[in-house]
Design a protein around this motif. Structure first.
Motif, mmCIF file in Angstrom:
data_model
loop_
_atom_site.group_PDB
_atom_site.id
_atom_site.type_symbol
_atom_site.label_atom_id
_atom_site.label_comp_id
_atom_site.label_asym_id
_atom_site.label_seq_id
_atom_site.Cartn_x
_atom_site.Cartn_y
_atom_site.Cartn_z
ATOM 1 N N ARG A 298 -17.050 -6.687 -37.743
ATOM 2 C CA ARG A 298 -16.444 -8.043 -37.367
ATOM 3 C C ARG A 298 -17.475 -9.032 -37.331
ATOM 4 O O ARG A 298 -17.315 -10.212 -38.070
ATOM 5 N N ALA A 299 -18.725 -8.618 -37.230
ATOM 6 C CA ALA A 299 -19.828 -9.499 -37.065
ATOM 7 C C ALA A 299 -20.188 -10.042 -38.704
ATOM 8 O O ALA A 299 -20.255 -11.120 -38.871
ATOM 9 N N VAL A 300 -20.083 -9.110 -39.438
ATOM 10 C CA VAL A 300 -20.464 -9.523 -40.889
ATOM 11 C C VAL A 300 -19.238 -10.369 -41.303
ATOM 12 O O VAL A 300 -19.474 -11.474 -42.182
ATOM 13 N N ILE A 301 -17.884 -10.182 -41.218
ATOM 14 C CA ILE A 301 -17.018 -10.938 -41.540
ATOM 15 C C ILE A 301 -16.930 -12.252 -40.699
ATOM 16 O O ILE A 301 -16.855 -13.500 -41.201
ATOM 17 N N THR A 302 -17.328 -12.371 -39.644
ATOM 18 C CA THR A 302 -17.478 -13.686 -38.833
ATOM 19 C C THR A 302 -18.529 -14.663 -39.328
ATOM 20 O O THR A 302 -18.363 -15.756 -39.324
ATOM 21 N N GLU A 303 -19.734 -13.954 -39.472
ATOM 22 C CA GLU A 303 -20.898 -14.530 -40.250
ATOM 23 C C GLU A 303 -20.476 -15.242 -41.581
ATOM 24 O O GLU A 303 -20.843 -16.660 -41.768
ATOM 25 N N ALA A 304 -19.617 -14.899 -42.243
ATOM 26 C CA ALA A 304 -19.044 -15.279 -43.474
ATOM 27 C C ALA A 304 -18.157 -16.234 -43.418
ATOM 28 O O ALA A 304 -17.709 -16.979 -44.267
ATOM 29 N N GLY A 305 -17.898 -16.542 -42.204
ATOM 30 C CA GLY A 305 -16.841 -17.705 -42.112
ATOM 31 C C GLY A 305 -15.148 -17.338 -42.103
ATOM 32 O O GLY A 305 -14.307 -18.167 -41.887
ATOM 33 N N TYR A 306 -14.820 -15.996 -41.934
ATOM 34 C CA TYR A 306 -13.393 -15.305 -41.776
ATOM 35 C C TYR A 306 -13.114 -14.709 -40.679
ATOM 36 O O TYR A 306 -12.175 -13.822 -40.836
ATOM 37 N N GLY A 307 -13.986 -14.888 -39.648
ATOM 38 C CA GLY A 307 -13.448 -14.007 -38.512
ATOM 39 C C GLY A 307 -12.273 -14.208 -38.063
ATOM 40 O O GLY A 307 -11.748 -13.002 -37.372
ATOM 41 N N GLU A 308 -11.351 -15.247 -38.152
ATOM 42 C CA GLU A 308 -10.144 -15.307 -37.424
ATOM 43 C C GLU A 308 -9.076 -14.767 -38.691
ATOM 44 O O GLU A 308 -7.914 -14.574 -38.167
ATOM 45 N N ARG A 309 -9.498 -14.339 -39.796
ATOM 46 C CA ARG A 309 -8.734 -13.628 -40.765
ATOM 47 C C ARG A 309 -8.672 -12.123 -40.863
ATOM 48 O O ARG A 309 -8.456 -11.711 -41.752
ATOM 49 N N PHE A 310 -9.717 -11.529 -40.025
ATOM 50 C CA PHE A 310 -9.661 -10.074 -39.646
ATOM 51 C C PHE A 310 -8.919 -9.867 -38.491
ATOM 52 O O PHE A 310 -9.251 -10.116 -37.282
ATOM 53 N N ILE A 311 -7.584 -9.585 -38.749
ATOM 54 C CA ILE A 311 -6.646 -9.555 -37.528
ATOM 55 C C ILE A 311 -6.015 -8.162 -37.140
ATOM 56 O O ILE A 311 -5.307 -7.978 -36.338
ATOM 57 N N HIS A 312 -6.912 -7.037 -37.521
ATOM 58 C CA HIS A 312 -6.709 -5.861 -36.732
ATOM 59 C C HIS A 312 -7.556 -4.979 -36.530
ATOM 60 O O HIS A 312 -9.044 -5.515 -37.217
ATOM 61 N N ARG A 313 -7.692 -3.954 -35.983
ATOM 62 C CA ARG A 313 -8.791 -2.951 -35.608
ATOM 63 C C ARG A 313 -9.593 -2.739 -37.042
ATOM 64 O O ARG A 313 -8.991 -2.399 -38.003
ATOM 65 N N THR A 314 -10.885 -2.207 -36.871
ATOM 66 C CA THR A 314 -11.326 -1.688 -37.694
ATOM 67 C C THR A 314 -11.111 -0.394 -38.246
ATOM 68 O O THR A 314 -11.186 0.228 -39.459
ATOM 69 N N GLY A 315 -10.747 0.693 -37.358
ATOM 70 C CA GLY A 315 -10.225 1.888 -37.830
ATOM 71 C C GLY A 315 -9.519 2.664 -36.808
ATOM 72 O O GLY A 315 -9.357 2.343 -35.492
ATOM 73 N N HIS A 316 -8.987 3.723 -37.091
ATOM 74 C CA HIS A 316 -8.013 4.627 -36.331
ATOM 75 C C HIS A 316 -8.491 6.093 -36.644
ATOM 76 O O HIS A 316 -8.842 6.422 -37.669
ATOM 77 N N GLY A 317 -8.232 7.053 -35.751
ATOM 78 C CA GLY A 317 -8.367 8.305 -35.954
ATOM 79 C C GLY A 317 -7.537 9.158 -36.841
ATOM 80 O O GLY A 317 -6.295 8.103 -37.232
ATOM 81 N N ILE A 318 -7.486 10.293 -37.502
ATOM 82 C CA ILE A 318 -6.729 10.777 -38.525
ATOM 83 C C ILE A 318 -6.701 12.175 -38.337
ATOM 84 O O ILE A 318 -7.926 12.707 -37.958
ATOM 85 N N GLY A 319 -5.798 12.859 -38.357
ATOM 86 C CA GLY A 319 -5.719 14.459 -38.441
ATOM 87 C C GLY A 319 -4.302 14.770 -38.857
ATOM 88 O O GLY A 319 -3.857 14.813 -40.073
ATOM 89 N N VAL A 320 -3.616 15.610 -37.852
ATOM 90 C CA VAL A 320 -2.258 15.824 -38.373
ATOM 91 C C VAL A 320 -1.244 14.952 -38.261
ATOM 92 O O VAL A 320 -0.127 15.074 -38.763
ATOM 93 N N THR A 321 -1.792 13.706 -38.023
ATOM 94 C CA THR A 321 -1.134 12.468 -38.269
ATOM 95 C C THR A 321 -2.010 11.447 -38.876
ATOM 96 O O THR A 321 -3.177 11.640 -38.668
ATOM 97 N N THR A 322 -1.454 10.559 -39.560
ATOM 98 C CA THR A 322 -2.310 9.766 -40.198
ATOM 99 C C THR A 322 -2.855 8.652 -39.309
ATOM 100 O O THR A 322 -3.951 7.591 -39.704
ATOM 101 N N HIS A 323 -2.324 8.320 -38.171
ATOM 102 C CA HIS A 323 -2.971 7.467 -37.030
ATOM 103 C C HIS A 323 -2.798 7.930 -35.616
ATOM 104 O O HIS A 323 -1.865 8.617 -35.104
ATOM 105 N N GLU A 324 -4.127 8.366 -35.213
ATOM 106 C CA GLU A 324 -4.182 8.935 -33.677
ATOM 107 C C GLU A 324 -5.544 8.489 -33.303
ATOM 108 O O GLU A 324 -6.405 7.771 -33.840
ATOM 109 N N PRO A 325 -5.867 8.867 -31.929
ATOM 110 C CA PRO A 325 -7.260 8.365 -31.394
ATOM 111 C C PRO A 325 -8.122 9.271 -31.861
ATOM 112 O O PRO A 325 -7.884 10.162 -32.619
ATOM 113 N N PRO A 326 -9.326 8.655 -32.048
ATOM 114 C CA PRO A 326 -9.879 7.504 -31.549
ATOM 115 C C PRO A 326 -9.781 6.263 -32.410
ATOM 116 O O PRO A 326 -9.520 6.432 -33.498
ATOM 117 N N TYR A 327 -9.622 4.973 -31.831
ATOM 118 C CA TYR A 327 -9.675 3.757 -32.195
ATOM 119 C C TYR A 327 -10.757 3.033 -32.176
ATOM 120 O O TYR A 327 -11.534 2.750 -31.480
#
Length: 383
Positions: A298-327
């Motif tokens: 988020r710091a890189v994107i904010t420094e470039a002036g696009y912080g408000e346009r990064f509108i979701h988390r950076t990542g999610h866990g994956i395993g027997v499902t494609t979305h699971e903890p940790p986030y």
């Protein structure tokens, strides 16, 4: 469609998990619950039951199926009598005691003796409300907490066999990307390209395709855009995000391509996202909090002036499902430990214009991180 390399789909299937593998997982879950001050874990059909026992009921119905785990007793799986033969064939069945119930009987009366009358239990998140209410009625002094809230790391740390499956799924997704950039984009509908992505994932060994995002032009500014009838045009930025399950474990990767040469602004936005993704990957190491991965991107994107346009988390866990903890999100203070696997997928979304996302699955190693997706992160130009 391009002819996919045979080698990408011909790798031998991994050895199946054994009853001992499932027995160890169930024992670990029971110990984790006890360490968290809980009397046990109750698991309904879904990814947690699959992970812990290898049992996947053919149909999830109103009939109660529930795994009961506690350090005080051996694992018990409560099942409808008509489904007991299938449960007996589950990979982890040898590590279980089955207790069946017939139609016309009260399944909660069958389950209640397995529970402490005033205990506190973690319950898998996809348990039907009617089943939880039925248990509460049978044992009014009991209390319950979400499994994800109580034991968020239950499936987060992968062993070597699980990592091998995730690596195979990632390699199949990479092979899919390498083929899709060879096809024509211009003049075709998004859903046509999405269908090719799904076909390639299957060709490279996925037994399940979970999603094929093809967000062209302004549709790319919607991170979860459903591929539709829009015709992809020369000059479009196109977000590709696709994945599913291979050998029961997930893939999930994103790349952003351009139809023809990009403008200077489009190239700059893509470069910012690529820099953010690289910085977040380099931040991965044991001991740092999940939120630090998000903060770095988020710091890189904010420094470039696009912080408000990064509108979701950076990542999610994956395993027997494609979305699971940790986030990977602000507020998640869980430290990274070796064996965790999660996405690193920053993005920038400019409404009405275009979006950019770059995503790899990363696993935590003893001294850093390792990508499970290795395709080029530079913007590919397609026809």
């Amino acid at each position: 469609m391009s002819s996919a390399p045979a080698s990408a789909a011909s790798a031998p299937a991994p050895a199946p998990f054994t009853a001992d593998d499932y027995r160890a997982r169930m024992a670990r879950a029971a110990r984790s619950a006890a360490d968290a001050g809980l009397n046990g874990v109750l698991v309904a059909p879904g990814p947690d039951l699959d992970h812990l026992t290898g049992y996947r009921p053919t149909a999830t119905t109103e009939r109660l199926t529930m795994l009961v785990l506690s350090v005080e007793q051996d694992p018990v799986l409560v099942v409808p009598t008509l489904e007991a033969p299938d449960a007996e064939q589950a990979p982890g069945a040898a590590a279980l005691t089955l207790r069946d119930w017939t139609d016309g009987k009260d399944p909660y009366a069958v389950t209640a003796p397995l529970l402490d009358f005033d205990g506190r239990f973690a319950v898998s998140d996809n348990t039907w409300a009617m089943h939880l209410l039925g248990l509460q009625h049978a044992l009014p002094a009991t209390s319950y907490v979400s499994l994800t809230e109580a034991l968020p790391m239950l499936r987060a740390v992968k062993d070597a066999a699980e990592l091998a499956r995730l690596e195979a799924a990632g390699a199949a997704a990479d092979a899919t990307y390498e083929e899709i950039v060879k096809v024509r984009f211009s003049g075709r509908r998004e859903n046509e390209v999405a269908a090719e992505l799904a076909h390639l994932l299957t060709q490279f060994g996925h037994e399940q395709v979970d999603f094929t995002v093809v967000g062209s032009g302004p549709n790319g500014a919607n991170p979860h855009h459903e591929a539709g009838e829009r015709v992809i045009e020369e000059g479009d930025m196109v977000v590709l995000d696709f994945g599913g399950l291979k050998h029961g474990y997930g893939s999930d990767t994103s790349r952003t391509v351009h139809v023809g040469a990009p403008s200077a602004e489009e190239q700059r936005v893509h470069d910012v996202v690529r820099e953010a993704q690289q910085a977040a990957f380099e931040a991965v190491r044991p001991g740092i909090a999940c939120q630090e991965v998000d903060r770095v991107a988020r710091a890189v994107i904010t420094e470039a002036g696009y912080g408000e346009r990064f509108i979701h988390r950076t990542g999610h866990g994956i395993g027997v499902t494609t979305h699971e903890p940790p986030y990977m999100i602000e507020g998640e203070e869980q430290p990274l430990v070796p064996g965790m696997c999660f996405s690193v997928e920053p993005g920038i979304y400019l409404p009405g214009r275009f979006g950019v996302r770059i995503e790899d699955i990363v696993t935590v190693t003893g001294d850093g991180g390792r990508r499970l997706n290795t395709t080029a992160r530079e913007m590919a130009v397609v026809g």
